[in-house]
Design an enzyme around this catalytic site. Structure first.
Site, PDB file in Angstrom:
ATOM      1  N   LYS A  64       2.976  27.885   5.273  1.00  0.00           N
ATOM      2  CA  LYS A  64       1.601  28.206   4.832  1.00  0.00           C
ATOM      3  C   LYS A  64       0.888  26.932   4.361  1.00  0.00           C
ATOM      4  CE  LYS A  64      -1.931  30.266   2.775  1.00  0.00           C
ATOM      5  NZ  LYS A  64      -2.202  30.865   1.517  1.00  0.00           N
TER       6      LYS A  64
ATOM      7  N   ASP B  99      -0.539  34.352   4.946  1.00  0.00           N
ATOM      8  CA  ASP B  99       0.079  34.908   3.745  1.00  0.00           C
ATOM      9  C   ASP B  99       0.069  36.430   3.898  1.00  0.00           C
ATOM     10  OD1 ASP B  99      -2.510  35.675   3.305  1.00  0.00           O
ATOM     11  OD2 ASP B  99      -2.839  34.394   1.575  1.00  0.00           O
TER      12      ASP B  99
HETATM   13  N1  LIG Z   1      -9.429  29.855   4.254  1.00  0.00           N
HETATM   14  C1  LIG Z   1      -8.257  29.895   3.597  1.00  0.00           C
HETATM   15  N2  LIG Z   1      -8.173  29.332   2.397  1.00  0.00           N
HETATM   16  C2  LIG Z   1      -6.997  29.390   1.768  1.00  0.00           C
HETATM   17  N3  LIG Z   1      -6.624  28.942   0.569  1.00  0.00           N
HETATM   18  C3  LIG Z   1      -5.352  29.271   0.400  1.00  0.00           C
HETATM   19  O1  LIG Z   1      -4.629  28.981  -0.676  1.00  0.00           O
HETATM   20  N4  LIG Z   1      -4.897  29.902   1.450  1.00  0.00           N
HETATM   21  C4  LIG Z   1      -5.903  30.006   2.329  1.00  0.00           C
HETATM   22  C5  LIG Z   1      -6.017  30.577   3.590  1.00  0.00           C
HETATM   23  O2  LIG Z   1      -5.066  31.152   4.152  1.00  0.00           O
HETATM   24  N5  LIG Z   1      -7.229  30.494   4.192  1.00  0.00           N
END
Ligand SMILES: Nc1nc2[nH]c(O)nc2c(=O)[nH]1
Length: 364
Positions: free
Chosen positions: A251, A270
């Site tokens: 991730k 996630d």
């Molecule tokens: N656009 C996103 N921003 C994120 N911040 C984070 O912590 N995860 C993400 C994500 O999956 N997409």
């Protein structure tokens, strides 16, 4: 061509630091126009939505943050376009070029979202309510450290950690009560100990940050250069490179690749995105009961979901993910109307869902 616009209101006068050339010194703030409107850049949907933790809200529809060695405020002007103001920079022309680069302005959000909407009517519906959520192009080192801080963490704590590390860098100025810094270089970061980070509340992430800095410092030719060179790799190569650093999981690697390494097809996954993938992408494998058991976001599952996004939305799938991710944030989700577009689940999937539900009822 930059032209000053009419808006001269500055609710948060910048604090002027001695011995710095401060472009705002003693002048009323003049917002210089960028040639983009709200449908291309919506500041409240772009800055406080998890891509960067270094920008702060410093006024109504106004956000301030560092762009490399420059300190910039952006504001949504009354006519919907975006204006910028430089609080500190040693080179105004370079600052504008760096800002446009940081905002990825050469990419047309409207065109991309048109394509995504044609591929997915539910995306089109969401997009109507969330226009202008743009993907930024950050410096790779700052982005990597921010996303190591982000693992298993909430926005408040991530921001505190990122502020702590940023404060090791050169001071750029203070706006709206916030101090801003250039992101510290590797040499400076190498002087920050694991103990200091633990003392500042970083927990287990302290070890990974120190480890990442050490690993980067050992790269022949320089760690920042190595990270930046990943911009030229394919997605897989960039992800593998990032994942070779201890503490960088799939991730974190996907976020860094998307938000700093030009990997527009990188899709961070996630649990929220996994759920979206089931609903938007109609992946029967993910909708089945077996998939529930496989819900652990293993690297394999991560790649599988990422590839499904690319099949659906194409080579800018990471930009589609960004909108879908934002739509799930507690700051946005309650404000969105329910989707009217029917989800056409295949019969066998509906059957699987039904039997899954029955099983759940029996258990509870
Ligand atoms: N656009 C996103 N921003 C994120 N911040 C984070 O912590 N995860 C993400 C994500 O999956 N997409």
């Amino acid at each position: 061509m930059v032209e000053p616009c009419g808006s001269r209101v500055n609710p948060m006068p910048p604090v002027i630091r001695a011995n710095r050339k401060n472009l705002a010194a003693s002048l009323p703030v003049v917002w210089k126009r960028l040639d983009i409107d709200k449908s291309e850049l919506n500041l409240p949907l772009t800055f406080p939505t998890g891509q960067t933790f270094r920008w702060k809200r410093t006024g109504h529809l106004q956000y301030t943050g560092p762009v490399g060695p420059h300190l910039v405020s952006l504001r949504q002007l009354e006519d919907g376009t975006v204006g910028y103001h430089l609080h500190f920079s040693e080179d105004e022309d370079e600052a504008r070029i760096d800002l446009l680069d940081f905002l990825n302005v050469h990419i047309s959000l409207k065109e991309l979202w048109g394509e995504f909407g044609r591929a997915d009517p539910r995306f089109a519906e969401l997009a109507e309510n969330l226009e202008g959520a743009r993907v930024l192009r950050q410096e790779p080192l700052g982005c990597l450290i921010q996303f190591i801080c982000s693992s298993n963490n909430n926005i408040g704590r991530i921001t505190g950690m990122v502020d702590f590390i940023s404060s090791k860098g050169r001071v750029l100025g203070t706006v709206g009560g916030y101090d801003f810094f250039e992101f510290p270089d590797l040499e400076t970061l190498a002087r920050v100990s694991e103990g200091e980070l633990r003392g500042a509340g970083f927990g287990y992430r302290a070890k990974y940050i120190v480890g990442a800095v050490e690993a980067l410092a050992l790269k022949p030719g320089g760690g920042v250069e190595w990270l930046t060179s990943l911009r030229k790799s394919e997605l897989g190569g960039a992800i593998d490179g990032l994942r070779s650093i201890a503490g960088v999981g799939p991730k974190v690697a996907a976020c860094v690749a998307l938000f700093s390494l030009d990997k527009h097809d990188s899709v961070p996954v996630d649990t929220h995105v996994w759920r979206i993938a089931r609903r938007h992408l109609l992946l029967p494998e993910l909708t089945s009961a077996a998939a529930a058991a496989a819900a652990r976001l293993t690297p394999r599952m991560h790649s599988y979901v990422g590839e499904a996004f690319v099949r659906k939305y194409g080579k800018y799938a990471g930009w589609a993910q960004t909108l879908l991710f934002i739509s799930q944030l507690p700051s946005q989700k309650p404000m969105l109307p329910p989707l009217t577009t029917e989800l056409e689940l295949p019969k066998e999937v509906l059957q699987l869902q039904k039997s899954g539900n029955k099983r759940k009822k029996k258990v509870s």
